[in-house]
Enzyme design. Sequence first.
Site, mmCIF file in Angstrom:
data_model
loop_
_atom_site.group_PDB
_atom_site.id
_atom_site.type_symbol
_atom_site.label_atom_id
_atom_site.label_comp_id
_atom_site.label_asym_id
_atom_site.label_seq_id
_atom_site.Cartn_x
_atom_site.Cartn_y
_atom_site.Cartn_z
ATOM 1 N N CYS A 140 0.975 -1.102 -0.102
ATOM 2 C CA CYS A 140 0.087 0.178 -0.003
ATOM 3 C C CYS A 140 0.970 1.141 -0.028
ATOM 4 C CB CYS A 140 -0.902 0.012 1.234
ATOM 5 S SG CYS A 140 -2.330 -1.268 1.427
ATOM 6 N N LYS A 158 5.645 -4.330 -4.499
ATOM 7 C CA LYS A 158 7.141 -4.303 -4.231
ATOM 8 C C LYS A 158 7.813 -4.846 -2.985
ATOM 9 C CE LYS A 158 11.364 -3.753 -5.799
ATOM 10 N NZ LYS A 158 11.712 -4.645 -6.846
HETATM 11 C C1 AGP Z 1 11.134 -10.593 -6.443
HETATM 12 O O1 AGP Z 1 11.062 -10.019 -7.675
HETATM 13 C C2 AGP Z 1 10.125 -10.246 -5.659
HETATM 14 N N1 AGP Z 1 9.509 -8.979 -5.762
HETATM 15 C C3 AGP Z 1 10.130 -10.510 -4.286
HETATM 16 O O2 AGP Z 1 10.210 -12.135 -4.179
HETATM 17 C C4 AGP Z 1 11.044 -9.969 -3.504
HETATM 18 O O3 AGP Z 1 12.396 -10.392 -3.806
HETATM 19 C C5 AGP Z 1 10.937 -10.290 -1.829
HETATM 20 O O4 AGP Z 1 9.630 -9.876 -1.558
HETATM 21 C C6 AGP Z 1 11.767 -9.813 -1.015
HETATM 22 O O5 AGP Z 1 11.698 -8.166 -1.006
HETATM 23 P P1 AGP Z 1 13.071 -7.451 -0.451
HETATM 24 O O6 AGP Z 1 14.325 -7.847 -0.926
HETATM 25 O O7 AGP Z 1 12.633 -6.143 -0.510
HETATM 26 O O8 AGP Z 1 13.092 -7.802 1.171
#
Ligand code: AGP
Length: 593
Positions: free
Chosen positions: A2, A588
């Site tokens: 969000c 994200k």
């Molecule tokens: C990867 O492309 C995804 N967006 C997701 O798996 C991401 O790597 C995961 O949520 C970890 O995020 P972070 O590196 O911001 O902790």
Amino acid sequence: MCGVIGYTGGGRRDASSILVRGLARLEYRGYDSAGVAVHTGDGIVTRKLAGRVPDLQALLARSPVSGASGIAHTRWATHGAPTTRNAHPHVDCDERIAVVHGHKFRTETDTETLAHLIEDSPGETLEARVIAALELVVGTYGLAVISADEPGKIVVARQGSPVLLGIGDEEFFVASDASAIIEYTRSVVHLDDGDIAVLTPQGYHILDRESHVQLRAVDDVTWDLEAIALGPYAHFMQKEIFEQADTVRGTLRGRLVFDEGVARLNGLNITPDDCAAINRITIVACGTSWHAGLVGRQIIETLAQIPVTVEYASEFRYRRPLAASNTLTIAISQSGETADTLEAMRAARAAGSRVLGIVNVVGSTIARESDGGIYLHAGPEIGVASTKAFTSQIVALALLGVYLGQQRGLPLEARQELLCRLAQLPTLVSRVLALEPHVRRLAEEFVDARNALYLGRGVNFPVALEGALKLKEISYIHAEGYPAAEMKHGPIALIDAEMPVVFLAPHDEVYTKVLSNMQEVRARGGRIIAVTTEGNGDLGGLVDHQLRVPATAPLLSPVLTVIPLQLLAYHIAVLRGCDVDRPRNLAKSVTVE
Ligand code: AGP
């Protein structure tokens, strides 16, 4: 997860346009619904709907609302379906209180509940009522509240979810991250858990839950608007893939001391004695960062001879970790806000472990709560599918491997050799990116695939996992990554003429083993794409397609072998008409459990 934004400026600018422009930049945090609440001077007017920010812009064009202050939200649905009714802002009975927040409580319509809670709470001021209402709230949140009775005032509260303030010239902002407000100011204040901030056109102050004034540092954002502009690219994911020569260079900048064979990592905050005392390393992470951790394990074990375990943060935190004072825990996170990784780091610390953060977002919670760490300096990563962060994470782990190796007797020559290989990477990355036209043609051949298998060995097994994840998350094709040798123990049953099989086969100590795995797939009629090293013998007879990457140190090869897989997933998703930067059901940074 969000995106929240707020603005108050005493009429210097129209709040609506600032709020909607900011939401557009926060949309990678969630894109199920969007809404604004603006104080028009007479009261609060809200506009919201299920859908994207451009839909909200169209709604505001049809029925505009303007005012000097307001709050807005773009949602990633957790509690309640992505409907207009569940869209934020939520208001109280008389629409005199409006609330937006990025997180979850434990009731079905949690945010609406909060609006009513504040409505019913005692207090002369909005902040007093918000503080009283939050006494009854359990959970994590980052929220912003406005009231019809106090025009121009925004009250902000943080508990677990990232929120920062933007300090302008007689105007103030609140946002989930700096990308929403960088156009107006680069001066930001990161709120801590438990903080309550009060913004008015005249200024801001921060309180704790006992209404005692708190002081927080004002930081300068080091990147600019251009860093979050698409430029000539069609998607942020494509832009970020093509930034990797620069971002790897950014991660290396100022950290290679060739003469002494040293990796200069000033933020680690670990003394040689601390290093000598470490007898175990635990890496905690999620998703792509977990894959980087798997590569990091092999690098650190090889260079520093310290046993490393790599844990899914979400599992580690509930396993009551048996960390000890001589265990070093490394939390890897691009966003620095992933809830599972943050909580795993806190659990390790509670068990007596020292914790390091390998993080991209400056000032993020994991960065601020860890004992030391390494910033990637890869710039903002907007595409939901992580790309440039992955290659920079591996480079950071290699630097850490050299640093720990130096403390534990890794010879000068070996360190200098690896530092030289690291320094060559940006140039080699540019050469791999030149393969794009070839990869795009391959994508046309595999665009209708229903499944895919990615196979690799050793330090390239995690690259197989990463390639499969990229394809899954943006093209919605089911894909699995596997250790190539493990295939014989089951997945080989999936092989037929319909199954594309991507092999990672760089020239290293397991190359010949990978060749025999290729023969096993070939014998079952599988369609093989091989990512291999320039100068390797021609695989023509064994594979359908070969993508050749330049040679480098075997431990560093994942930085090069992953890029064709990023491009393949990207082009297949584009050809399938998928929304590459906002893949369905994803966001994200995942700041909820
Ligand atoms: C990867 O492309 C995804 N967006 C997701 O798996 C991401 O790597 C995961 O949520 C970890 O995020 P972070 O590196 O911001 O902790």
